[in-house]
Write a protein that holds these residues in place. Structure first.
Motif, PDB file in Angstrom:
ATOM      1  N   ILE A   1     -11.208 -13.125  -8.991  1.00  0.00           N
ATOM      2  CA  ILE A   1      -9.895 -13.820  -8.678  1.00  0.00           C
ATOM      3  C   ILE A   1      -9.986 -15.512  -8.780  1.00  0.00           C
ATOM      4  O   ILE A   1     -10.880 -15.944  -7.966  1.00  0.00           O
ATOM      5  N   GLY A   2      -9.212 -16.062  -9.621  1.00  0.00           N
ATOM      6  CA  GLY A   2      -9.434 -17.504  -9.620  1.00  0.00           C
ATOM      7  C   GLY A   2      -8.102 -18.141 -10.019  1.00  0.00           C
ATOM      8  O   GLY A   2      -7.133 -17.523 -10.291  1.00  0.00           O
ATOM      9  N   ALA A   3      -8.181 -19.446 -10.437  1.00  0.00           N
ATOM     10  CA  ALA A   3      -6.980 -20.457 -10.974  1.00  0.00           C
ATOM     11  C   ALA A   3      -7.501 -21.529 -11.622  1.00  0.00           C
ATOM     12  O   ALA A   3      -8.424 -21.923 -11.503  1.00  0.00           O
ATOM     13  N   VAL A   4      -6.584 -21.686 -12.506  1.00  0.00           N
ATOM     14  CA  VAL A   4      -6.807 -23.076 -13.634  1.00  0.00           C
ATOM     15  C   VAL A   4      -5.343 -23.740 -13.058  1.00  0.00           C
ATOM     16  O   VAL A   4      -4.263 -23.149 -12.987  1.00  0.00           O
ATOM     17  N   LEU A   5      -5.547 -24.982 -12.731  1.00  0.00           N
ATOM     18  CA  LEU A   5      -4.517 -25.800 -12.364  1.00  0.00           C
ATOM     19  C   LEU A   5      -4.338 -27.127 -13.482  1.00  0.00           C
ATOM     20  O   LEU A   5      -5.583 -27.597 -13.876  1.00  0.00           O
ATOM     21  N   CYS A   6      -3.202 -27.432 -13.817  1.00  0.00           N
ATOM     22  CA  CYS A   6      -2.881 -28.503 -14.691  1.00  0.00           C
ATOM     23  C   CYS A   6      -1.515 -29.079 -14.358  1.00  0.00           C
ATOM     24  O   CYS A   6      -0.792 -28.366 -14.174  1.00  0.00           O
ATOM     25  N   ASN A   7      -1.289 -30.384 -14.308  1.00  0.00           N
ATOM     26  CA  ASN A   7      -0.343 -30.942 -13.777  1.00  0.00           C
ATOM     27  C   ASN A   7       0.648 -31.233 -14.845  1.00  0.00           C
ATOM     28  O   ASN A   7       1.897 -30.989 -14.842  1.00  0.00           O
ATOM     29  N   ASP A   8       0.223 -30.909 -16.263  1.00  0.00           N
ATOM     30  CA  ASP A   8       1.262 -31.064 -17.432  1.00  0.00           C
ATOM     31  C   ASP A   8       1.734 -29.660 -17.497  1.00  0.00           C
ATOM     32  O   ASP A   8       0.815 -28.978 -18.110  1.00  0.00           O
ATOM     33  N   GLN A   9       2.993 -29.395 -17.310  1.00  0.00           N
ATOM     34  CA  GLN A   9       3.599 -28.113 -17.578  1.00  0.00           C
ATOM     35  C   GLN A   9       3.496 -27.858 -18.849  1.00  0.00           C
ATOM     36  O   GLN A   9       3.128 -26.374 -19.067  1.00  0.00           O
ATOM     37  N   GLU A  10       3.799 -28.429 -19.802  1.00  0.00           N
ATOM     38  CA  GLU A  10       3.959 -28.224 -21.152  1.00  0.00           C
ATOM     39  C   GLU A  10       2.390 -27.474 -21.727  1.00  0.00           C
ATOM     40  O   GLU A  10       2.096 -26.696 -22.445  1.00  0.00           O
ATOM     41  N   ILE A  11       1.409 -28.453 -21.161  1.00  0.00           N
ATOM     42  CA  ILE A  11       0.025 -27.976 -21.634  1.00  0.00           C
ATOM     43  C   ILE A  11      -0.365 -26.716 -20.988  1.00  0.00           C
ATOM     44  O   ILE A  11      -1.032 -25.906 -21.792  1.00  0.00           O
TER      45      ILE A  11
ATOM     46  N   VAL B   1      -4.081 -10.642 -14.646  1.00  0.00           N
ATOM     47  CA  VAL B   1      -5.180 -10.450 -13.524  1.00  0.00           C
ATOM     48  C   VAL B   1      -4.488  -9.545 -12.387  1.00  0.00           C
ATOM     49  O   VAL B   1      -3.306  -9.438 -12.372  1.00  0.00           O
ATOM     50  N   SER B   2      -5.286  -8.738 -11.947  1.00  0.00           N
ATOM     51  CA  SER B   2      -5.029  -7.751 -10.921  1.00  0.00           C
ATOM     52  C   SER B   2      -4.295  -8.346  -9.791  1.00  0.00           C
ATOM     53  O   SER B   2      -4.379  -9.246  -9.242  1.00  0.00           O
ATOM     54  N   THR B   3      -2.980  -7.633  -9.704  1.00  0.00           N
ATOM     55  CA  THR B   3      -1.868  -8.066  -8.384  1.00  0.00           C
ATOM     56  C   THR B   3      -2.523  -7.923  -7.296  1.00  0.00           C
ATOM     57  O   THR B   3      -2.329  -8.712  -6.384  1.00  0.00           O
ATOM     58  N   LEU B   4      -3.524  -7.006  -7.089  1.00  0.00           N
ATOM     59  CA  LEU B   4      -4.129  -6.830  -5.831  1.00  0.00           C
ATOM     60  C   LEU B   4      -5.075  -7.896  -5.256  1.00  0.00           C
ATOM     61  O   LEU B   4      -5.186  -8.190  -4.462  1.00  0.00           O
ATOM     62  N   SER B   5      -5.661  -8.346  -6.564  1.00  0.00           N
ATOM     63  CA  SER B   5      -6.785  -9.463  -6.246  1.00  0.00           C
ATOM     64  C   SER B   5      -5.893 -10.710  -5.846  1.00  0.00           C
ATOM     65  O   SER B   5      -6.393 -11.584  -5.009  1.00  0.00           O
ATOM     66  N   GLN B   6      -4.509 -11.078  -6.579  1.00  0.00           N
ATOM     67  CA  GLN B   6      -3.791 -12.084  -6.033  1.00  0.00           C
ATOM     68  C   GLN B   6      -3.394 -12.038  -4.616  1.00  0.00           C
ATOM     69  O   GLN B   6      -3.365 -12.984  -4.170  1.00  0.00           O
ATOM     70  N   ILE B   7      -2.928 -10.781  -4.438  1.00  0.00           N
ATOM     71  CA  ILE B   7      -2.558 -10.593  -2.926  1.00  0.00           C
ATOM     72  C   ILE B   7      -3.508 -10.927  -2.022  1.00  0.00           C
ATOM     73  O   ILE B   7      -3.464 -11.707  -0.951  1.00  0.00           O
ATOM     74  N   ALA B   8      -4.791 -10.524  -2.145  1.00  0.00           N
ATOM     75  CA  ALA B   8      -5.784 -10.943  -1.593  1.00  0.00           C
ATOM     76  C   ALA B   8      -6.258 -12.002  -1.148  1.00  0.00           C
ATOM     77  O   ALA B   8      -6.550 -12.827  -0.276  1.00  0.00           O
ATOM     78  N   ALA B   9      -6.096 -12.942  -2.395  1.00  0.00           N
ATOM     79  CA  ALA B   9      -6.274 -14.389  -2.440  1.00  0.00           C
ATOM     80  C   ALA B   9      -5.362 -15.151  -1.651  1.00  0.00           C
ATOM     81  O   ALA B   9      -5.356 -16.458  -0.905  1.00  0.00           O
ATOM     82  N   SER B  10      -3.931 -14.635  -1.834  1.00  0.00           N
ATOM     83  CA  SER B  10      -2.931 -15.279  -1.045  1.00  0.00           C
ATOM     84  C   SER B  10      -2.937 -15.097   0.456  1.00  0.00           C
ATOM     85  O   SER B  10      -2.712 -16.155   1.199  1.00  0.00           O
ATOM     86  N   VAL B  11      -3.168 -14.022   0.709  1.00  0.00           N
ATOM     87  CA  VAL B  11      -3.675 -13.601   2.140  1.00  0.00           C
ATOM     88  C   VAL B  11      -4.835 -14.632   2.889  1.00  0.00           C
ATOM     89  O   VAL B  11      -4.530 -15.124   3.863  1.00  0.00           O
TER      90      VAL B  11
END
Length: 385
Positions: A241-251, A268-278
Motif C-alpha cells: 500500500i502506498g500513495a501518490v500525492l499531487c496538489n494540482d487536482q486536474e493533473i 488497491v485492496s480496501t483491506l490494505s487501505q484500512i490497515a494504512a489508515s489505522v
C-alpha cells in the motif's frame, strides 16, 4: 516492545522474503532488505480484523477509500508541512508502483530523466521501463550533497523529469527546505516535472524538520508528484500500500485516468487501505517507540563499526540503513560475499545494480532488528576479516 524476545523468528522464516529470513539458510543473519523484524502494531492487526467482521470485502472507490485519502493528507499536513486535501491523494499498490506510474505518465520513449547517483535502483528501473533515458546526477556519499552544477549541465531538450529521494536511500540524508527550493528553481526554469520519493519521511532522527517537496515553493506545488508508503514506518510491506500525492487536482485526475485506476484494471485492496489508515490514525504511539529503538540501534551500529578498521560508517539523519565505506581494499561484491561465507551475515553490496555507479566501495546494512541481532551481526562482520 522491540526486544529480541518480541521477534517471532518462526514467522519470519515463513514470511520474510526479499533476501531476508525466508530466503536464507539457517544460521545466517539478514541485514538486507529494509523491512523490520518486528510484528506490526497490534492496533493495525485489530483494525484489519474489525473491518472484515461483517464479512464484506467489496469494491472500493477508484481513487481510494475516503478515510485513507484523508488520513494521508492529514499526516502530510501535520508532520511534513504539506498543503494537501484528501482529493490530492491517490491510493496505489506500493510506493514502488507509484514511481513506475509517474515515470510512465511524464515520460515518452526517448525522454530523459535526471536521478541521483547513488540512489535506490527503482529510480533507474522506473525510467527505463517507461522507455526513458537515465541521466545520473552525482551525490556525495560522505555528505549526501547534490552536485547542482552537474544537474544543470545534464538538462537538455529531451529532459522532462528530476527525481529525488528524500530522505535519501541509502545515504540517510534529509534535504533541507533550502536545497529543495533550489531543485524547484531549476525545475521551474526548464519547465520540468519533479518526483519526490518520501517513503522514508517518517523515519527521521534527532527531531529534525522535514518538508515535503511540494510545500517549498509555488513552482514545486504546481508541477510535482510525491510518493509515500507504509512498509518502512509501519512494517506492512506485504500489504503493498502506498500513495501518490499531487496538489494540482486536474493533473491528478488525468494521472488517475491514464494509469487505468478509473476501471477495474488497476485499484488497491480496501483491506490494505484500512490497515494504512489505522496506522496513521492509531499506531503513532507504537511508531514513536519504534523510532526511539531505531535511533538507539543507529548509534550502536555506528559505534561498533567505527572501531572496526575495515569500514567507515556514516551517521544517517533518517532511514534505518547504514552505508559504510569499505576501507580494506575489497570491492562491494567481494566484501558482501566474504561476509556471507565467513561471517554468516547477509548485507547489500553498493553495486551498480542496486544503487548506481556512485555506490561502489560501500555496503548497505539494515538495522531495523533487535539490539541483540544487530550487535551479533556487526560483530560477525568485523571479526571475519
Amino acid at each position: 516492545m522491540f526486544n529480541n524476545n518480541d521477534i517471532n523468528f518462526e514467522a519470519l522464516k515463513r514470511k520474510a522474503y526479499n533476501g531476508r529470513w525466508a530466503t536464507l539458510e539457517d544460521g545466517i543473519i539478514p541485514l538486507t532488505a529494509a523491512d523490520p523484524d518486528f510484528r506490526m502494531a497490534p492496533v493495525i492487526e485489530q483494525g484489519i480484523i474489525e473491518y472484515i467482521k461483517d464479512g464484506y470485502l467489496s469494491y472500493g472507490p477508484f481513487s481510494g477509500l475516503p478515510e485513507f485519502r484523508k488520513s494521508v493528507a492529514d499526516h502530510f499536513n501535520k508532520e511534513k508541512s504539506g498543503r494537501f486535501s484528501p482529493e490530492n491523494v491517490l491510493a496505489v499498490n506500493s510506493a514502488a508502483q507509484g514511481m513506475f506510474l509517474i515515470a510512465s505518465y511524464v515520460l515518452n520513449p526517448g525522454d530523459e530523466a535526471i536521478i541521483l547517483d547513488p540512489v535506490d535502483f527503482l529510480f533507474k528501473k522506473s525510467v527505463e521501463t517507461a522507455g526513458g533515458t537515465v541521466k545520473l546526477c552525482p551525490v556525495s556519499t560522505s555528505t549526501g550533497d547534490i552536485d547542482f552544477e552537474k544537474m544543470i549541465s545534464l538538462i537538455g531538450p529531451k529532459t522532462k523529469l528530476i527525481s529525488i529521494c528524500n530522505p535519501h536511500n541509502p545515504l540517510g540524508k534529509i534535504y533541507s527546505k533550502e536545497v529543495l527550493e533550489r531543485v524547484s528553481k531549476i525545475a521551474e526554469a526548464h519547465d520540468l516535472w519533479v518526483m519526490s520519493d518520501e517513503i522514508w519521511s517518517d523515519i527521521i532522527y534527532d527531531n529534525r524538520n522535514f518538508h515535503t517537496y511540494s510545500s517549498v515553493s509555488e513552482a514545486a506545488r504546481k508541477k510535482s508528484f510525491t510518493v509515500y508508503g507504509f512498509s518502512k514506518s509501519f512494517g506492512i510491506a506485504g500489504l503493498r500500500i502506498g500513495a501518490v500525492l499531487c496538489n494540482d487536482q486536474e493533473i491528478l485526475e488525468d494521472f488517475t485516468e491514464k494509469s487505468n485506476f478509473n476501471s477495474t484494471i488497476e485499484g488497491v485492496s480496501t483491506l490494505s487501505q484500512i490497515a494504512a489508515s489505522v496506522a496513521l490514525e492509531k499506531a503513532k504511539p507504537w511508531y514513536r517507540e519504534f523510532l526511539s529503538h531505531l535511533q538507539n540501534n543507529r548509534d550502536l551500529a555506528c559505534k561498533l563499526l567505527s572501531h572496526s578498521g575495515i569500514v567507515t560508517p556514516n551517521l544517517p539523519e533518517a532511514t534505518f540503513v547504514l552505508f559504510p565505506k569499505i576501507e580494506n581494499g575489497f570491492t562491494s561484491e567481494e566484501f558482501t560475499q566474504h561476509v556471507l561465507k565467513q561471517g554468516k551475515v547477509a548485507i547489500v553490496p553498493g553495486s551498480e545494480r542496486w544503487f548506481g555507479k556512485g555506490a561502489e566501495g560501500h555496503i548497505r546494512i539494515c538495522f531495523s532488528t533487535s539490539q541483540e541481532i544487530l550487535e551479533e551481526g556487526i560483530n560477525r562482520i568485523t571479526n571475519c576479516f
